[in-house]
Enzyme design. Sequence first.
Site, PDB file in Angstrom:
ATOM      1  N   CYS A   1      54.629  53.409 -72.102  1.00 66.37           N
ATOM      2  CA  CYS A   1      55.261  53.158 -70.797  1.00 66.37           C
ATOM      3  C   CYS A   1      55.038  51.728 -70.321  1.00 66.37           C
ATOM      4  O   CYS A   1      55.797  51.222 -69.501  1.00 66.37           O
ATOM      5  CB  CYS A   1      54.751  54.164 -69.773  1.00 66.37           C
ATOM      6  SG  CYS A   1      52.955  54.150 -69.602  1.00 66.37           S
TER       7      CYS A   1
ATOM      8  N   ARG B   1      64.462  51.989 -68.002  1.00 73.33           N
ATOM      9  CA  ARG B   1      64.051  52.300 -66.623  1.00 73.33           C
ATOM     10  C   ARG B   1      65.191  51.959 -65.660  1.00 73.33           C
ATOM     11  O   ARG B   1      65.453  52.671 -64.698  1.00 73.33           O
ATOM     12  CB  ARG B   1      62.799  51.499 -66.234  1.00 73.33           C
ATOM     13  CG  ARG B   1      61.554  51.777 -67.050  1.00 73.33           C
ATOM     14  CD  ARG B   1      61.034  53.178 -66.854  1.00 73.33           C
ATOM     15  NE  ARG B   1      60.780  53.510 -65.457  1.00 73.33           N
ATOM     16  CZ  ARG B   1      59.658  53.198 -64.785  1.00 73.33           C
ATOM     17  NH1 ARG B   1      58.668  52.588 -65.400  1.00 73.33           N
ATOM     18  NH2 ARG B   1      59.491  53.552 -63.521  1.00 73.33           N
TER      19      ARG B   1
ATOM     20  N   HIS C   1      54.692  60.888 -63.489  1.00 74.04           N
ATOM     21  CA  HIS C   1      55.524  59.678 -63.504  1.00 74.04           C
ATOM     22  C   HIS C   1      56.917  60.054 -64.041  1.00 74.04           C
ATOM     23  O   HIS C   1      57.314  59.660 -65.133  1.00 74.04           O
ATOM     24  CB  HIS C   1      54.861  58.609 -64.380  1.00 74.04           C
ATOM     25  CG  HIS C   1      55.379  57.221 -64.168  1.00 74.04           C
ATOM     26  ND1 HIS C   1      56.339  56.907 -63.222  1.00 74.04           N
ATOM     27  CD2 HIS C   1      55.081  56.042 -64.792  1.00 74.04           C
ATOM     28  CE1 HIS C   1      56.585  55.605 -63.273  1.00 74.04           C
ATOM     29  NE2 HIS C   1      55.844  55.065 -64.217  1.00 74.04           N
TER      30      HIS C   1
ATOM     31  N   ARG D   1      55.042  55.027 -54.618  1.00 75.52           N
ATOM     32  CA  ARG D   1      53.998  54.997 -55.654  1.00 75.52           C
ATOM     33  C   ARG D   1      52.663  55.085 -54.938  1.00 75.52           C
ATOM     34  O   ARG D   1      52.328  54.224 -54.120  1.00 75.52           O
ATOM     35  CB  ARG D   1      54.093  53.715 -56.478  1.00 75.52           C
ATOM     36  CG  ARG D   1      52.904  53.530 -57.415  1.00 75.52           C
ATOM     37  CD  ARG D   1      53.088  52.425 -58.418  1.00 75.52           C
ATOM     38  NE  ARG D   1      54.017  52.811 -59.469  1.00 75.52           N
ATOM     39  CZ  ARG D   1      54.043  52.277 -60.694  1.00 75.52           C
ATOM     40  NH1 ARG D   1      53.190  51.316 -61.013  1.00 75.52           N
ATOM     41  NH2 ARG D   1      54.917  52.672 -61.583  1.00 75.52           N
TER      42      ARG D   1
ATOM     43  N   ASP E   1      49.481  55.682 -73.760  1.00 77.15           N
ATOM     44  CA  ASP E   1      49.356  55.028 -72.454  1.00 77.15           C
ATOM     45  C   ASP E   1      47.904  54.555 -72.337  1.00 77.15           C
ATOM     46  O   ASP E   1      47.049  54.934 -73.164  1.00 77.15           O
ATOM     47  CB  ASP E   1      49.699  56.051 -71.354  1.00 77.15           C
ATOM     48  CG  ASP E   1      49.656  55.464 -69.945  1.00 77.15           C
ATOM     49  OD1 ASP E   1      49.711  54.220 -69.807  1.00 77.15           O
ATOM     50  OD2 ASP E   1      49.559  56.251 -68.972  1.00 77.15           O
TER      51      ASP E   1
ATOM     52  N   GLN F   1      59.624  57.338 -65.334  1.00 72.11           N
ATOM     53  CA  GLN F   1      59.331  56.790 -66.658  1.00 72.11           C
ATOM     54  C   GLN F   1      59.821  57.751 -67.741  1.00 72.11           C
ATOM     55  O   GLN F   1      60.415  57.332 -68.744  1.00 72.11           O
ATOM     56  CB  GLN F   1      57.818  56.565 -66.801  1.00 72.11           C
ATOM     57  CG  GLN F   1      57.394  56.076 -68.171  1.00 72.11           C
ATOM     58  CD  GLN F   1      57.857  54.662 -68.472  1.00 72.11           C
ATOM     59  OE1 GLN F   1      57.659  53.762 -67.681  1.00 72.11           O
ATOM     60  NE2 GLN F   1      58.475  54.459 -69.624  1.00 72.11           N
TER      61      GLN F   1
HETATM   62  N1  NVA Z   1      48.825  56.031 -66.511  1.00 71.20           N
HETATM   63  C1  NVA Z   1      49.142  54.708 -66.021  1.00 71.20           C
HETATM   64  C2  NVA Z   1      50.628  54.493 -66.047  1.00 71.20           C
HETATM   65  C3  NVA Z   1      51.077  53.129 -65.609  1.00 71.20           C
HETATM   66  C4  NVA Z   1      52.566  52.981 -65.644  1.00 71.20           C
HETATM   67  C5  NVA Z   1      48.607  54.556 -64.612  1.00 71.20           C
HETATM   68  O1  NVA Z   1      48.755  55.484 -63.811  1.00 71.20           O
HETATM   69  O2  NVA Z   1      48.026  53.515 -64.300  1.00 71.20           O
HETATM   70  N1   CP Z   2      55.662  51.818 -66.692  1.00 75.27           N
HETATM   71  C1   CP Z   2      55.542  51.467 -65.411  1.00 75.27           C
HETATM   72  O1   CP Z   2      55.704  52.284 -64.501  1.00 75.27           O
HETATM   73  O2   CP Z   2      55.295  50.151 -65.203  1.00 75.27           O
HETATM   74  P1   CP Z   2      54.884  49.474 -63.842  1.00 75.27           P
HETATM   75  O3   CP Z   2      53.517  49.981 -63.483  1.00 75.27           O
HETATM   76  O4   CP Z   2      54.896  48.006 -64.137  1.00 75.27           O
HETATM   77  O5   CP Z   2      55.889  49.843 -62.790  1.00 75.27           O
END
Ligand code: NVA
Ligand code: CP
Length: 308
Positions: A265, A293, A131, A104, A225, A134
């Site tokens: 998400c 997930r 992502h 990540r 989101d 997800q």
């Molecule tokens: N768009 C959000 C998704 C978090 C799971 C982010 O990147 O922070």
């Molecule tokens: N939806 C998601 O990826 O959650 P986290 O950021 O908690 O992993």
Amino acid sequence: MSVASLKGRDLLSMADLSVDEVREILELAIALKAGKIKPRCDKILGLLFTKASTRTRVSFSAAMYQLGGQVIDLNVNVTQVSRGEPVVDTARVLDRYLDVLAIRTFEQQELETFASYAKIPVINALTDLEHPCQVLADLQTVKEEFGQLEELTLTYIGDGNNMANSLLLGCALTGMNVRIAAPTGYEPTEAIVAKAKEVAGDRSQVLITSDPEIAAKDAQVLYTDVWASMGQESEAQERMKIFQPYQINESILNVADPKAIVLHCLPAHRGEEITDAVIEGSQSRVWDEAENRLHAQKALLVSVLGAE
Ligand code: NVA
Ligand code: CP
């Protein structure tokens, strides 16, 4: 019992998967959830996360432990990554210890560099661009609800971010119509929209609009989101004003198909991109979505590791 063609492969983008592979991953995830199959593996998963995570970190870990494998949480703050060790060096070293690595980070390019230097499968656990993990869980949730994906319409309302990008590709791959309603200047990535249109072909529609009502009309799935993603905290106040008309609330839900479900998400900001009433309401499926997930990523792990 795995998607054989995925053995040893990376998952950096939804676009790395074929139509058949997405279908097979979802079938495998549903079979795993039902306990119909119990594959085992004794491999090691590394988690290299530069951003916060609850669901992705815990669901990947739980999936690996349930398979009989091990997990090493490579908190970047206690590794040499935070002191600037080059990605190309870290990648080649981790490759010698681990069997699969979920990353990540911010830049998709960094993930791609990592993957090109590591021979083990590398999985995108979220970047600024995509992502995909997800979206596998999201598609599983929709399939469980409606028994099919083809001919359904998923409408995403909000920022044209990593979620919007991966949903565009995931819907196109599964024959779903996909509509994104985003403010002007916050649309999804152009190259991904073009790719989604190419993948969808004549099978389904891809629509980008700034009008949430046009996008939501008769849709079976409403999705949103956060308005400011991780790394965009300094823009949060400005975005709060721009995105006000892009909230999922009861009034936009009334425009959708009466059987519509609502997905997010998570983490969610109640009162911003979604109201408390909608996320806690009878059409919300966010907790099943979060559970999935675990199953979708287990299906992915089993497949890239070739576990039986
Ligand atoms: N768009 C959000 C998704 C978090 C799971 C982010 O990147 O922070
Ligand atoms: N939806 C998601 O990826 O959650 P986290 O950021 O908690 O992993």
